[in-house]
Design a protein around this motif. Structure first.
Motif, short mmCIF file in Angstrom:
data_model
loop_
_atom_site.label_atom_id
_atom_site.label_comp_id
_atom_site.label_asym_id
_atom_site.label_seq_id
_atom_site.Cartn_x
_atom_site.Cartn_y
_atom_site.Cartn_z
N ASP A 106 0.86 -1.19 0.00
CA ASP A 106 0.00 0.00 0.00
C ASP A 106 0.89 1.24 0.00
O ASP A 106 1.38 1.68 1.04
N LYS A 107 1.08 1.79 -1.19
CA LYS A 107 2.02 2.91 -1.32
C LYS A 107 1.51 4.17 -0.63
O LYS A 107 2.25 5.15 -0.50
N ALA A 108 0.25 4.16 -0.21
CA ALA A 108 -0.29 5.34 0.45
C ALA A 108 0.08 5.38 1.94
O ALA A 108 -0.12 6.40 2.60
N PHE A 109 0.61 4.31 2.44
CA PHE A 109 0.97 4.30 3.87
C PHE A 109 2.04 5.35 4.13
O PHE A 109 2.97 5.50 3.34
N PHE A 110 1.93 6.07 5.26
CA PHE A 110 2.72 7.30 5.43
C PHE A 110 4.21 7.09 5.65
O PHE A 110 4.99 8.02 5.52
#
Ligand code: ATP
Ligand code: MG
Length: 395
Positions: free
Chosen positions: A116-120
């Motif tokens: 999940d590339k959106a994880f910070f």
């Protein structure tokens, strides 16, 4: 928290346009292999298949999943919501438990995969920061070793988070059933069970055809083949075993044909009977344990005259393998001990003293001119017995 067997898929994920089909197929195969063990949920998630189970059945479920082709690793994992604070907390709990189980562990490395590339945080940041958390809590016990740690702590960040430290290797291959049905010529030897396994591993749903020469061969010889089939059935879930009495054909050959051609001629009949079954039951391939150069019937000329009567593609996965490698496979798939039991094979009945090393198709056809081939095949089909073996009976 959920207990998940997280399954890594080898080549299956590379299969381009077929990928969905392969994944659907592998999920069906997992469902059928776990049907009596039980599972809570099975779903694909970002390149893996996640199988949620009750921890009580974990050991049995792993045993079963090891037989499912298409999986390369099984990772028993804990799964929870995607949240950094939760990850830190669960990591501490995880390591705490792990050090109780494995008190000799002294070094570790965190390996994060952020699907999940959106994880910070990116993977590198998670590795560093979580490594820091571990060192804070276990400073007296653990050190980082990025080259050769005692254990890896794997963190997968997908729709949820997964923590694990084990990757149990499995057979890989392609999901069973994605390459049609194949008919294995199964003798009682070492080779043919390995050949059947190797083609099943490439997605072929394998059934077996065995020839005996009862009463010249004993019931124990039959039982041995059935035992081999039972072991193979673990990998193919359900296996039909066809047995045919070759004796009437062998007697005819013995009467009418040169003794040195006995073996190759009877092999041609085995193939013709395989053709017949393939027509009747939809087999797309025939599989043998033949290996170039082992014995007289397996010289290039011996293989050629057998191939000459084949009506399906013949898979010979052992053709270029050394015997030691075949034996290693037989041990690994657990057929070896059964294969080496000393019961006679139908091919040792009427065995020629000097089998012909250079048979030709012309010679074969000349010898067979005295025979009513179709009638002989028909007659042996009358002796056909079919047994269905289900893997679960043997697990
Ligand atoms: P195996 O170890 O599989 O018996 P092998 O090295 O003894 O093989 P052969 O006896 O020449 O070699 O047999 C070659 C192949 O022919 C076997 O691997 C098998 O596929 C097939 N075959 C031989 N005998 C039989 C039989 N009685 N029933 C079915 N298939 C047979
Ligand atoms: Mg043999």
């Amino acid at each position: 928290m959920k207990r998940i067997l997280s399954l890594s898929l080898g080549e299956v994920v590379l299969k381009g346009a077929n990928r969905r089909y392969f994944i659907r197929r592998i999920i069906q195969n997992i469902e059928s292999s776990l049907s009596d063990v039980g599972y809570i949920d099975i779903k694909p998630e970002m390149g893996k298949i996640q199988v949620e189970i009750d921890p009580a059945v974990e050991e049995t479920a792993i045993k079963r999943l090891r037989f499912v082709f298409g999986i390369v690793y099984i990772s028993p994992s804990w799964c929870f919501e995607k949240d950094w604070d939760r990850l830190k907390e669960e990591t501490v709990n995880y390591i705490d438990g792990l050090l109780k189980e494995e008190p000799e562990f002294k070094t570790f490395k965190v390996v994060t995969k952020r699907s999940d590339k959106a994880f910070f945080k990116d993977s590198q940041e998670v590795n560093m920061d979580l490594g820091g958390v571990i060192l804070d809590h276990f400073s007296d016990r653990l050190k980082v070793d990025v080259h050769d740690p005692d254990f890896y702590l794997y963190v997968d960040i997908k729709n949820e988070m997964y923590l694990y430290h084990k990757k149990i290797p499995t057979y890989g291959g392609l999901p069973l059933g994605t390459n049609g049905k194949g008919l294995l010529l199964l003798s009682g030897g070492i080779d043919s069970p390995v050949a059947g396994f190797l083609m099943a591993k490439r997605g072929v749903q394998v059934d077996a055809l065995h020839f005996h020469s009862y009463p010249f061969t004993s019931p124990q010889a039959e039982e041995k083949v059935m035992n081999l089939a039972k072991i193979l059935a673990r990998y193919v879930v359900k296996m039909n075993v066809y047995s045919v009495n070759l004796l009437p054909i062998q007697k005819e050959l013995n009467k009418h044909c040169p003794p040195e051609e006995m073996t190759v001629l009877s092999r041609r009949f085995m193939m013709r009977i395989a053709n017949r079954l393939a027509d009747q039951h939809g087999y797309k391939s025939v599989i043998t344990g033949e290996n170039l150069g082992q014995v007289a019937s397996q010289t290039i000329d011996g293989l050629t005259v057998m191939n000459d009567v084949a009506e399906r593609i013949v898979f010979r996965p052992l053709i270029g393998m050394d015997k030691v490698d075949i034996i290693r496979w037989a041990e690994r798939i657990e057929t070896y001990e059964t294969s080496i039991q000393p019961y006679e094979d139908c091919c040792t009945v009427f065995l020629p003293k000097h089998p012909s090393l250079r048979p030709t198709v012309e010679d074969m056809e000349a010898s067979e001119a005295n025979l009513d081939i179709e009638a002989l095949v028909d007659a042996s089909m009358e002796t056909l017995k079919i047994t269905t073996i289900r893997a679960k009976e043997d697990r």
